[in-house]
Design a protein around this motif. Sequence first.
Motif, PDB file in Angstrom:
ATOM      1  N   CYS A 173      27.730  28.396  14.287  1.00  0.00           N
ATOM      2  CA  CYS A 173      28.895  28.258  15.492  1.00  0.00           C
ATOM      3  C   CYS A 173      29.696  29.728  15.406  1.00  0.00           C
ATOM      4  N   LEU A 174      30.309  29.862  14.087  1.00  0.00           N
ATOM      5  CA  LEU A 174      31.061  31.080  13.867  1.00  0.00           C
ATOM      6  C   LEU A 174      30.327  32.339  14.346  1.00  0.00           C
ATOM      7  N   THR A 175      29.283  32.694  13.991  1.00  0.00           N
ATOM      8  CA  THR A 175      28.586  33.953  14.427  1.00  0.00           C
ATOM      9  C   THR A 175      28.219  33.801  15.754  1.00  0.00           C
ATOM     10  N   LEU A 176      27.493  32.837  16.264  1.00  0.00           N
ATOM     11  CA  LEU A 176      26.741  32.971  17.578  1.00  0.00           C
ATOM     12  C   LEU A 176      27.930  32.797  18.864  1.00  0.00           C
ATOM     13  N   SER A 177      29.023  32.205  18.505  1.00  0.00           N
ATOM     14  CA  SER A 177      30.058  32.052  19.385  1.00  0.00           C
ATOM     15  C   SER A 177      30.659  33.425  19.905  1.00  0.00           C
ATOM     16  N   THR A 178      30.572  34.463  19.015  1.00  0.00           N
ATOM     17  CA  THR A 178      30.903  35.867  19.098  1.00  0.00           C
ATOM     18  C   THR A 178      29.806  36.703  19.368  1.00  0.00           C
ATOM     19  N   ALA A 190      27.588  12.215  11.972  1.00  0.00           N
ATOM     20  CA  ALA A 190      28.080  13.443  12.673  1.00  0.00           C
ATOM     21  C   ALA A 190      27.709  13.043  14.372  1.00  0.00           C
ATOM     22  N   MET A 191      26.489  12.610  14.668  1.00  0.00           N
ATOM     23  CA  MET A 191      26.144  12.420  16.058  1.00  0.00           C
ATOM     24  C   MET A 191      27.016  11.362  16.394  1.00  0.00           C
ATOM     25  N   ARG A 192      27.518  10.505  15.644  1.00  0.00           N
ATOM     26  CA  ARG A 192      28.282   9.384  16.144  1.00  0.00           C
ATOM     27  C   ARG A 192      29.865   9.723  16.526  1.00  0.00           C
ATOM     28  N   SER A 193      30.261  10.927  15.480  1.00  0.00           N
ATOM     29  CA  SER A 193      31.520  11.633  15.440  1.00  0.00           C
ATOM     30  C   SER A 193      31.414  12.496  16.620  1.00  0.00           C
ATOM     31  N   PHE A 194      30.438  13.045  17.023  1.00  0.00           N
ATOM     32  CA  PHE A 194      30.372  13.936  18.250  1.00  0.00           C
ATOM     33  C   PHE A 194      30.478  13.245  19.457  1.00  0.00           C
ATOM     34  N   LYS A 195      29.811  12.109  19.553  1.00  0.00           N
ATOM     35  CA  LYS A 195      30.031  10.867  20.775  1.00  0.00           C
ATOM     36  C   LYS A 195      31.465  10.641  20.730  1.00  0.00           C
ATOM     37  N   ALA A 196      31.959  10.176  19.864  1.00  0.00           N
ATOM     38  CA  ALA A 196      33.323   9.466  19.703  1.00  0.00           C
ATOM     39  C   ALA A 196      34.424  10.304  19.909  1.00  0.00           C
ATOM     40  N   LEU A 235      31.222  15.115   7.840  1.00  0.00           N
ATOM     41  CA  LEU A 235      32.174  16.142   8.225  1.00  0.00           C
ATOM     42  C   LEU A 235      33.336  15.951   7.866  1.00  0.00           C
ATOM     43  N   LYS A 236      34.027  17.284   7.763  1.00  0.00           N
ATOM     44  CA  LYS A 236      35.503  17.494   7.371  1.00  0.00           C
ATOM     45  C   LYS A 236      36.162  18.028   8.540  1.00  0.00           C
ATOM     46  N   ASP A 237      37.491  18.233   8.411  1.00  0.00           N
ATOM     47  CA  ASP A 237      38.359  18.962   9.368  1.00  0.00           C
ATOM     48  C   ASP A 237      37.738  20.370   9.883  1.00  0.00           C
ATOM     49  N   HIS A 280      36.141  21.305  13.411  1.00  0.00           N
ATOM     50  CA  HIS A 280      36.270  22.156  14.480  1.00  0.00           C
ATOM     51  C   HIS A 280      35.251  22.807  15.016  1.00  0.00           C
ATOM     52  N   PHE A 281      34.456  23.294  14.252  1.00  0.00           N
ATOM     53  CA  PHE A 281      33.222  24.091  14.939  1.00  0.00           C
ATOM     54  C   PHE A 281      32.297  23.297  15.540  1.00  0.00           C
ATOM     55  N   VAL A 282      31.917  22.013  15.007  1.00  0.00           N
ATOM     56  CA  VAL A 282      31.028  21.437  15.703  1.00  0.00           C
ATOM     57  C   VAL A 282      31.551  20.650  17.024  1.00  0.00           C
ATOM     58  N   SER A 283      32.904  20.559  17.023  1.00  0.00           N
ATOM     59  CA  SER A 283      33.112  19.702  18.259  1.00  0.00           C
ATOM     60  C   SER A 283      33.438  20.959  19.210  1.00  0.00           C
ATOM     61  N   ASN A 284      33.657  22.253  19.128  1.00  0.00           N
ATOM     62  CA  ASN A 284      33.933  23.339  19.746  1.00  0.00           C
ATOM     63  C   ASN A 284      32.857  23.877  20.445  1.00  0.00           C
ATOM     64  N   HIS A 285      31.669  24.191  19.615  1.00  0.00           N
ATOM     65  CA  HIS A 285      30.647  24.918  19.852  1.00  0.00           C
ATOM     66  C   HIS A 285      29.172  24.188  19.810  1.00  0.00           C
ATOM     67  N   VAL A 286      28.921  23.190  19.439  1.00  0.00           N
ATOM     68  CA  VAL A 286      27.547  22.332  19.403  1.00  0.00           C
ATOM     69  C   VAL A 286      27.250  21.808  20.732  1.00  0.00           C
ATOM     70  N   THR A 287      26.117  22.115  21.370  1.00  0.00           N
ATOM     71  CA  THR A 287      25.718  21.649  22.481  1.00  0.00           C
ATOM     72  C   THR A 287      25.215  19.984  22.249  1.00  0.00           C
ATOM     73  N   ASP A 288      24.380  19.516  21.422  1.00  0.00           N
ATOM     74  CA  ASP A 288      24.134  18.294  21.063  1.00  0.00           C
ATOM     75  C   ASP A 288      23.676  18.067  19.742  1.00  0.00           C
ATOM     76  N   ILE A 289      23.620  16.878  19.156  1.00  0.00           N
ATOM     77  CA  ILE A 289      23.119  16.382  17.966  1.00  0.00           C
ATOM     78  C   ILE A 289      22.014  15.427  18.138  1.00  0.00           C
ATOM     79  N   PHE A 290      21.056  15.428  17.609  1.00  0.00           N
ATOM     80  CA  PHE A 290      19.831  14.840  17.680  1.00  0.00           C
ATOM     81  C   PHE A 290      19.434  13.937  16.291  1.00  0.00           C
ATOM     82  N   THR A 291      19.057  13.022  16.405  1.00  0.00           N
ATOM     83  CA  THR A 291      18.358  12.272  15.117  1.00  0.00           C
ATOM     84  C   THR A 291      16.881  11.983  15.110  1.00  0.00           C
TER      85      THR A 291
END
Length: 317
Positions: free
Chosen positions: A188-193, A211-217, A237-239, A243-254
């Motif tokens: 996320c850090l690299t590709l977002s820029t 992580a998927m449940r966090s993403f949805k919640a 996940l940690k804080d 930050h990166f997952v919640s701001n830049h990830v499109t989706d999480i699959f299982t």
Amino acid sequence: MEIPTYDDMQAAHERIRDHVHRTPVLTSSYLDELTGANLFFKCENLQKAGAFKARGASNAVFGLSDEQAAKGVATHSSGNHGTCLSYAAGRRGIPCTVVMPRTAPQAKKDAVRGYGGRVVECEPSTSSREAVFAEVVAESGAEFVHPYNDPRVIAGQGTCSAELIEQVEGLDAVIAPIGGGGMVSGTCLTLSTAAPDVRIYAAEPAQADDAMRSFKAGHIIADDAPETIADGLKVPLKDLTWHFVSNHVTDIFTASEEEIVDAMKLIWKRMKIVMEPSSAVPLACILNNKDVFAGKRVGVIITGGNVDLDRLPWMTD
């Protein structure tokens, strides 16, 4: 919370250049046909110490002042980060202590010791891991290098996708496994820029899907001790990674355990490369979500190749 920047990633790339491999990108016409996508596998299983984590660990170790380095480094890890931190510490000639679950693969404990690291065992839960680790640091004064919730580590992991977009033009998406989120955060850090139009997906075992449940919640949900053959993806996940997952990830699959094993076998058979169960989760998730990836150019990060050959997941006792 110190959030690493694109400049930090570029500095990391320069700092670790002599200590890590620029890993190859491999393709498979069979897997392209099977998925309906053009897949580009970034082979971090061929990285120093057998995993992408050599990047973040080397950045942290070689960024220390001489005074800090003299006390050594310490971490807690189910395997690959501990191995890679021991590798980097060995290159710098400083001590390294790794707190590991007693259930961690023997191959990973042996690898830590092989690079000169000291292993201290704990129970297989996040709470035990953190309690034992606190004792180790109090005793030695070593510099804590967190496996993923550390800006130096995330900046180092970001160098992987920086290489990938130089090696493969016109990617539509990148998918990587997610446990604590260090590799995904670096991506996320690299590709977002550098490539903001590239979509970032994360892949997770269904039996460790926090992580998927966090993403949805919309907030972190942490499981203390999930069970999955993808032993590198059991941590929450940690804080910083959130930050990166919640701001830049499109989706999480299982993917299920069976699907992970099937994907692992496919890569072993078709690509002739050794990779661990955690690394097979992205392909399993692509196969589960062909409609998302069909017709796309997709970077797939194979995160590690440190497999216990005496305990492969398809073996029965």
